[in-house]
Design a protein around this motif. Structure first.
Motif, PDB file in Angstrom:
ATOM      1  N   GLY A 236      15.153   7.335  -1.679  1.00 49.21           N
ATOM      2  CA  GLY A 236      14.442   6.358  -2.482  1.00 49.21           C
ATOM      3  C   GLY A 236      13.710   6.986  -3.649  1.00 49.21           C
ATOM      4  O   GLY A 236      13.679   6.418  -4.755  1.00 49.21           O
ATOM      5  N   VAL A 237      13.118   8.161  -3.445  1.00 44.41           N
ATOM      6  CA  VAL A 237      12.427   8.860  -4.534  1.00 44.41           C
ATOM      7  C   VAL A 237      13.414   9.205  -5.645  1.00 44.41           C
ATOM      8  O   VAL A 237      13.158   8.965  -6.835  1.00 44.41           O
ATOM      9  CB  VAL A 237      11.738  10.130  -4.000  1.00 44.41           C
ATOM     10  CG1 VAL A 237      11.228  10.991  -5.159  1.00 44.41           C
ATOM     11  CG2 VAL A 237      10.586   9.765  -3.068  1.00 44.41           C
TER      12      VAL A 237
ATOM     13  N   GLN B 135      13.256   0.396   3.356  1.00 44.04           N
ATOM     14  CA  GLN B 135      13.625   0.920   4.670  1.00 44.04           C
ATOM     15  C   GLN B 135      12.805   2.148   5.022  1.00 44.04           C
ATOM     16  O   GLN B 135      12.442   2.346   6.185  1.00 44.04           O
ATOM     17  CB  GLN B 135      15.122   1.263   4.699  1.00 44.04           C
ATOM     18  CG  GLN B 135      16.051   0.063   4.682  1.00 44.04           C
ATOM     19  CD  GLN B 135      15.824  -0.859   5.861  1.00 44.04           C
ATOM     20  OE1 GLN B 135      15.223  -1.932   5.717  1.00 44.04           O
ATOM     21  NE2 GLN B 135      16.295  -0.460   7.023  1.00 44.04           N
ATOM     22  N   GLY B 136      12.501   2.969   4.030  1.00 49.21           N
ATOM     23  CA  GLY B 136      11.707   4.162   4.290  1.00 49.21           C
ATOM     24  C   GLY B 136      10.296   3.866   4.746  1.00 49.21           C
ATOM     25  O   GLY B 136       9.602   4.753   5.265  1.00 49.21           O
ATOM     26  N   ARG B 137       9.844   2.627   4.588  1.00 47.76           N
ATOM     27  CA  ARG B 137       8.519   2.208   5.001  1.00 47.76           C
ATOM     28  C   ARG B 137       8.508   1.579   6.390  1.00 47.76           C
ATOM     29  O   ARG B 137       7.445   1.210   6.904  1.00 47.76           O
ATOM     30  CB  ARG B 137       7.953   1.209   3.981  1.00 47.76           C
ATOM     31  CG  ARG B 137       7.790   1.789   2.588  1.00 47.76           C
ATOM     32  CD  ARG B 137       7.585   0.704   1.535  1.00 47.76           C
ATOM     33  NE  ARG B 137       6.369  -0.062   1.716  1.00 47.76           N
ATOM     34  CZ  ARG B 137       5.164   0.288   1.251  1.00 47.76           C
ATOM     35  NH1 ARG B 137       5.041   1.425   0.571  1.00 47.76           N
ATOM     36  NH2 ARG B 137       4.112  -0.474   1.440  1.00 47.76           N
ATOM     37  N   GLN B 138       9.696   1.434   6.996  1.00 48.40           N
ATOM     38  CA  GLN B 138       9.814   0.768   8.302  1.00 48.40           C
ATOM     39  C   GLN B 138       9.694   1.782   9.444  1.00 48.40           C
ATOM     40  O   GLN B 138       9.905   2.980   9.261  1.00 48.40           O
ATOM     41  CB  GLN B 138      11.154   0.037   8.397  1.00 48.40           C
ATOM     42  CG  GLN B 138      11.417  -0.938   7.263  1.00 48.40           C
ATOM     43  CD  GLN B 138      10.301  -1.928   7.069  1.00 48.40           C
ATOM     44  OE1 GLN B 138       9.899  -2.625   8.011  1.00 48.40           O
ATOM     45  NE2 GLN B 138       9.771  -2.019   5.844  1.00 48.40           N
ATOM     46  N   PRO B 139       9.398   1.312  10.657  1.00 40.35           N
ATOM     47  CA  PRO B 139       9.376   2.202  11.824  1.00 40.35           C
ATOM     48  C   PRO B 139      10.768   2.785  12.099  1.00 40.35           C
ATOM     49  O   PRO B 139      11.790   2.222  11.689  1.00 40.35           O
ATOM     50  CB  PRO B 139       8.938   1.273  12.966  1.00 40.35           C
ATOM     51  CG  PRO B 139       8.307   0.092  12.298  1.00 40.35           C
ATOM     52  CD  PRO B 139       9.021  -0.072  10.995  1.00 40.35           C
TER      53      PRO B 139
ATOM     54  N   VAL C 182      16.216   9.151  10.336  1.00 46.10           N
ATOM     55  CA  VAL C 182      16.851   8.422   9.243  1.00 46.10           C
ATOM     56  C   VAL C 182      15.836   7.904   8.224  1.00 46.10           C
ATOM     57  O   VAL C 182      16.127   7.856   7.017  1.00 46.10           O
ATOM     58  CB  VAL C 182      17.725   7.279   9.789  1.00 46.10           C
ATOM     59  CG1 VAL C 182      16.888   6.158  10.386  1.00 46.10           C
ATOM     60  CG2 VAL C 182      18.653   6.742   8.699  1.00 46.10           C
ATOM     61  N   ARG C 183      14.635   7.523   8.647  1.00 41.99           N
ATOM     62  CA  ARG C 183      13.659   6.991   7.684  1.00 41.99           C
ATOM     63  C   ARG C 183      13.225   8.058   6.679  1.00 41.99           C
ATOM     64  O   ARG C 183      13.064   7.758   5.484  1.00 41.99           O
ATOM     65  CB  ARG C 183      12.444   6.426   8.415  1.00 41.99           C
ATOM     66  CG  ARG C 183      12.724   5.222   9.281  1.00 41.99           C
ATOM     67  CD  ARG C 183      13.254   4.046   8.468  1.00 41.99           C
ATOM     68  NE  ARG C 183      13.363   2.840   9.284  1.00 41.99           N
ATOM     69  CZ  ARG C 183      14.419   2.045   9.326  1.00 41.99           C
ATOM     70  NH1 ARG C 183      15.475   2.311   8.564  1.00 41.99           N
ATOM     71  NH2 ARG C 183      14.441   0.976  10.089  1.00 41.99           N
ATOM     72  N   ALA C 184      13.034   9.288   7.129  1.00 40.64           N
ATOM     73  CA  ALA C 184      12.652  10.354   6.205  1.00 40.64           C
ATOM     74  C   ALA C 184      13.743  10.574   5.163  1.00 40.64           C
ATOM     75  O   ALA C 184      13.457  10.783   3.978  1.00 40.64           O
ATOM     76  CB  ALA C 184      12.369  11.644   6.972  1.00 40.64           C
ATOM     77  N   PHE C 185      14.993  10.496   5.602  1.00 42.54           N
ATOM     78  CA  PHE C 185      16.103  10.673   4.667  1.00 42.54           C
ATOM     79  C   PHE C 185      16.151   9.513   3.676  1.00 42.54           C
ATOM     80  O   PHE C 185      16.378   9.705   2.478  1.00 42.54           O
ATOM     81  CB  PHE C 185      17.416  10.782   5.445  1.00 42.54           C
ATOM     82  CG  PHE C 185      18.537  11.404   4.662  1.00 42.54           C
ATOM     83  CD1 PHE C 185      18.677  12.782   4.598  1.00 42.54           C
ATOM     84  CD2 PHE C 185      19.448  10.621   3.974  1.00 42.54           C
ATOM     85  CE1 PHE C 185      19.708  13.369   3.872  1.00 42.54           C
ATOM     86  CE2 PHE C 185      20.482  11.188   3.247  1.00 42.54           C
ATOM     87  CZ  PHE C 185      20.616  12.569   3.196  1.00 42.54           C
ATOM     88  N   GLN C 186      15.926   8.293   4.158  1.00 38.53           N
ATOM     89  CA  GLN C 186      15.916   7.141   3.263  1.00 38.53           C
ATOM     90  C   GLN C 186      14.769   7.231   2.263  1.00 38.53           C
ATOM     91  O   GLN C 186      14.936   6.895   1.078  1.00 38.53           O
ATOM     92  CB  GLN C 186      15.825   5.847   4.081  1.00 38.53           C
ATOM     93  CG  GLN C 186      17.104   5.520   4.830  1.00 38.53           C
ATOM     94  CD  GLN C 186      16.946   4.380   5.817  1.00 38.53           C
ATOM     95  OE1 GLN C 186      15.845   4.114   6.312  1.00 38.53           O
ATOM     96  NE2 GLN C 186      18.033   3.684   6.097  1.00 38.53           N
TER      97      GLN C 186
ATOM     98  N   THR D 157       0.837  -1.199   0.000  1.00 37.90           N
ATOM     99  CA  THR D 157       0.000   0.000   0.000  1.00 37.90           C
ATOM    100  C   THR D 157       0.873   1.249   0.000  1.00 37.90           C
ATOM    101  O   THR D 157       1.790   1.384   0.820  1.00 37.90           O
ATOM    102  CB  THR D 157      -0.915   0.015   1.238  1.00 37.90           C
ATOM    103  OG1 THR D 157      -1.731  -1.158   1.240  1.00 37.90           O
ATOM    104  CG2 THR D 157      -1.798   1.256   1.238  1.00 37.90           C
ATOM    105  N   GLY D 158       0.593   2.156  -0.921  1.00 37.08           N
ATOM    106  CA  GLY D 158       1.341   3.403  -0.991  1.00 37.08           C
ATOM    107  C   GLY D 158       2.630   3.320  -1.772  1.00 37.08           C
ATOM    108  O   GLY D 158       3.307   4.335  -1.936  1.00 37.08           O
TER     109      GLY D 158
END
Length: 309
Positions: A295-296, A275-279, A287-291, A172-173
């Motif tokens: 990714g984009v 990784q950007g979809r993980q908690p 770090v997730r926002a940066f990943q 999803t997404g």
């Protein structure tokens, strides 16, 4: 670019005063002076202290110190950096490791202080050219690898499985192009390890926050992920972050048509996207926002290289 597409490459740093007093004394005793100033450096994601120290006699040093809490993996990464940084030859444009301390629960690294700055964000053309030239020179200087290190493929064999894992996960997404081509991306990703083979020592984590500019030199810092692989790996790993931080599209900077590059890019992109979809990991809230942002940018580059609809 919006903050969502261009998040800062920084996390939550630990103030020097919160490093255990005994470890701070070990550092001061090694430096042979009294610390009168400790200025936190904000670049990077680890939940650690990263400070420029000034001693009472005016001398300076840069110190990184990390504990096993809140993220136990971070201290292992610091131990890996001790091994790599201590073995780098003099010709590598990296701050010299002066000493390290390991108490079991904490690790500290003491480096020579470099009076430099990170590249301006968004990227300026002149500074980007300086850094890209330095990356090219670094690749030449580190081929063949001058030290023993793990291969890039061995280091990332578990991480670079993003597309294959997404085959069995909730999508999803997920980007529509990626979703439409998910089977093909997973198949392309399978060949990345063989594609990454080479005899160059690569930094493998190049971003603007791991580069320092002085008037006459480009220094590369933070070497825990250094490994042996194809000489172009550093460019492939770096260019998505360049794009997300205001630089040109990667294909304008690196146009090698080698299918091996595409395979490694596919694996890197799958890693960032999944990784950007993980908690958020413990102690690493940014770090997730940066990943996700990497990714984009990586996905746009991969779409260009594959030419898939």
């Amino acid at each position: 670019m919006s903050d969502e597409l261009n998040p800062p490459a920084s996390g939550v740093r630990l103030p020097w005063e919160r490093v255990p007093a005994g470890l701070r004394r070990q550092v001061a005793d090694f430096l042979g002076g009294r610390v009168v100033e400790a200025v936190t450096q904000t670049g990077g994601f680890s939940p650690a202290a990263a400070v420029r120290l000034r001693l009472d006699d005016g001398r300076r040093a840069f110190v990184k110190a990390c504990g096993a809490v809140p993220n136990p993996r971070s201290i292992e990464i610091y131990r890996a950096e001790v091994e790599i940084a201590g073995a780098l030859p003099e010709r590598v444009p990296a701050p010299k490791l002066l000493a390290s301390f390991d108490t079991g629960d904490w690790v500290a690294l003491v480096f020579e202080d470099v009076a430099g700055r990170h590249p301006a964000m968004p990227w300026r053309d002149d500074e980007l050219r300086r850094v890209l030239d330095a990356v090219d020179e670094l690749s030449t200087a580190l081929t063949p690898a001058p030290i023993t290190a793990r291969t890039f493929a061995d280091m990332h064999e578990e991480s670079f499985t993003g597309w294959r894992r997404l085959l069995d996960e909730d999508t999803t997404g997920l980007d529509p192009w990626a979703l439409r081509n998910l089977d093909a991306l997973a198949e392309l990703e399978e060949g990345w390890a063989a594609a990454a083979e080479g005899d160059s020592l690569v930094h493998a984590d190049l971003r603007a926050d791991n580069v320092l500019l002085t008037d006459d030199r480009v220094y590369v810092v933070d070497w825990p992920w250094a490994s042996v692989g194809a000489p172009w790996i550093d460019l492939v790993c770096m260019l998505p972050s360049v794009r997300m931080q205001g630089g040109p599209p990667p294909q304008e900077l690196f146009d090698d048509k080698d299918p091996a590059v595409t395979a490694v890019l596919a694996a890197l992109t799958g890693y960032f996207v999944r990784q950007g979809r993980q908690p958020d990991p413990p102690g690493l809230p940014t770090v997730r926002a940066f990943q996700r942002a990497q990714g984009v940018a990586a996905l746009d580059w991969l779409r260009f290289r594959t030419g898939w609809n």
